[in-house]
Design a protein around this motif. Sequence first.
Motif, short mmCIF file in Angstrom:
data_model
loop_
_atom_site.label_atom_id
_atom_site.label_comp_id
_atom_site.label_asym_id
_atom_site.label_seq_id
_atom_site.Cartn_x
_atom_site.Cartn_y
_atom_site.Cartn_z
N PRO A 155 4.35 -13.94 14.76
CA PRO A 155 3.79 -14.80 13.72
C PRO A 155 2.30 -15.05 13.92
N GLY A 156 1.55 -14.94 12.82
CA GLY A 156 0.11 -15.15 12.87
C GLY A 156 -0.70 -13.90 13.11
N SER A 157 -0.04 -12.83 13.54
CA SER A 157 -0.73 -11.57 13.82
C SER A 157 -0.65 -10.66 12.60
N ILE A 158 -1.76 -9.99 12.30
CA ILE A 158 -1.82 -9.15 11.10
C ILE A 158 -1.25 -7.77 11.37
N GLY A 159 -0.44 -7.30 10.44
CA GLY A 159 0.12 -5.96 10.51
C GLY A 159 0.33 -5.42 9.12
N GLU A 160 0.93 -4.24 9.03
CA GLU A 160 1.18 -3.63 7.72
C GLU A 160 2.61 -3.92 7.27
N LEU A 161 2.76 -4.17 5.97
CA LEU A 161 4.07 -4.46 5.40
C LEU A 161 4.87 -3.18 5.19
N TYR A 162 6.11 -3.20 5.65
CA TYR A 162 7.06 -2.11 5.40
C TYR A 162 8.28 -2.72 4.72
N VAL A 163 8.78 -2.04 3.70
CA VAL A 163 9.88 -2.56 2.89
C VAL A 163 11.12 -1.71 3.08
N GLN A 164 12.25 -2.38 3.29
CA GLN A 164 13.54 -1.68 3.37
C GLN A 164 14.49 -2.26 2.32
N GLY A 165 15.36 -1.42 1.81
CA GLY A 165 16.36 -1.90 0.87
C GLY A 165 16.68 -0.87 -0.20
N PRO A 166 17.73 -1.12 -0.98
CA PRO A 166 18.12 -0.18 -2.03
C PRO A 166 17.13 -0.08 -3.18
N ASN A 167 16.13 -0.95 -3.19
CA ASN A 167 15.10 -0.90 -4.23
C ASN A 167 13.98 0.09 -3.91
N VAL A 168 13.96 0.65 -2.70
CA VAL A 168 12.89 1.57 -2.31
C VAL A 168 13.08 2.92 -3.01
N MET A 169 12.02 3.43 -3.59
CA MET A 169 12.04 4.65 -4.40
C MET A 169 12.68 5.84 -3.68
N LEU A 170 13.03 6.85 -4.47
CA LEU A 170 13.53 8.10 -3.91
C LEU A 170 12.40 8.92 -3.30
N GLY A 171 11.19 8.75 -3.83
CA GLY A 171 10.04 9.51 -3.35
C GLY A 171 9.08 9.78 -4.49
#
Length: 493
Positions: free
Chosen positions: A360-376
């Motif tokens: 918490p408080g440290s900056i990083g890149e957002l990665y998203v997981q789930g069935p809403n993530v595109m096919l490509g």
Amino acid sequence: MNIWETILKSAEKYPDKIMVMAAGEAFRYSEMLEYSKQLALELSKTGIKRGSRVIVYLNDSPDYIAALYAVNMAGMVFVPLSPQVKDAKLCDILRHSGAEAVITSSELAEVVAAISPEEVPDVKHITVLGSEGDLPGWNWPCCRAAGFVYKKGRPVILEEADWQEDEMTAIFYLWDKNGMPKGIMLSSKNIMTNMDAIIEYLKMTYRDNLLVLKSMSLVGTVTGEILASAAVGATIAILGGITHAGIILKAIQDYKITGFFAMPLMLHQIMEYKRREKYSTDSLRYIQTGAAKLLKSDVEQLMEMYKGVALYYIYGLSEASPRVLHLKPDEMLIKAGSVGRPVKNCSVELLDADKKPCVPGSIGELYVQGPNVMLGYYKNAGLSEEAITPYGLKTGDLAYMDDEGYFYLAGRADNMINQGGFHVYPAEIEKAIRMLDRVSEVNVEGVPDELLGQKIKASVTPKPGETLTPGEIYDFCYATMESSKIPKIIEVL
């Protein structure tokens, strides 16, 4: 999962309820279903096979909704485009998508016809809504152009396509950094699971009347407004791209709008509109905003202006169908500046440059997981592999998380500075320097350096009436930062 079932079920339950209103016309659920089926049957007669791409090139209108459902019912891939896409850009997408059919209107047919047929050899059929019969002036060889007019009260028998949940059902186009088309492939599962999440947090019901202000070619409009409203039997009103505050307020009053999405700039225009009190907004239940910063003072003003109206801040991206994070009404003030926490069916992780979870408080890149993530990305396996990683969908957005799991955006990953092998995020340094009382604004960037590759440069603006020296700023940084993050160049503006 079949997208067309959203309208079918509501048409069975609410056949006489108005589904969509626009420019003096209205379609009931039973009529829009009938329109969609008639158009789907017309598409199936063209001989174009299942899975073929169909460009929908229309102004925002009820026709757009009918075309969306018709393409899905016919088993073809829906490729929505805004009329703002013209000439070479339109040609690029027609060619890249390999679309075999285009659905357009009599107003926009000339834009399509202006393209050289040699540039888009895959196109076999053009359907022009609002015209009847073959179009004799069409000069594309090997491509038939035919008009289509919805005939009210003429039901048709149609066997709707049955889609696999992971089958590509839509392509939404963006542009890459080189100005080339980038097609986001979405499945029924991608879209429908995100639609369910939006319905849940907004508590949408058949009593809702939604105002559509965004382009209908955007995945957010398709998922969060067109399909979500159809799934619950709600009504939508279309303004067709009009963004004048007075017209929006009048539409809220006349259509008894219960909810809408508007960018912060539009909300500012509404708040500052001098004749705002002339219009009743008593029907409003919620407002969604996002895609730009909303100040705490703006939130306070909106809450004072629209007492009892739920205000949501949302974050998403087309590659995630699109909703990822949301900040709920009771969190808007206590977590001002945050983009919230994940919606249902979605999880988010913050990773540092070494792909390790951030504290918490440290900056990083957002990665998203789930069935809403595109096919490509369509026809781009390399870019797809870069985006869909073992850690999830790489968003390119930098953020940090507080101790309660709320996310705050902090810039883009491509702004990262590599100073002698140490990866440094400008937003993290800017945030730290702003802790110095006399600082008003900070801008941090990487400047070329022969030895280190890049050096960190901080440009600092003092508050009015205050003075600062580079030495004072350096001493503060030395006392509060890791040595690898201390700016090598400090400029006081």
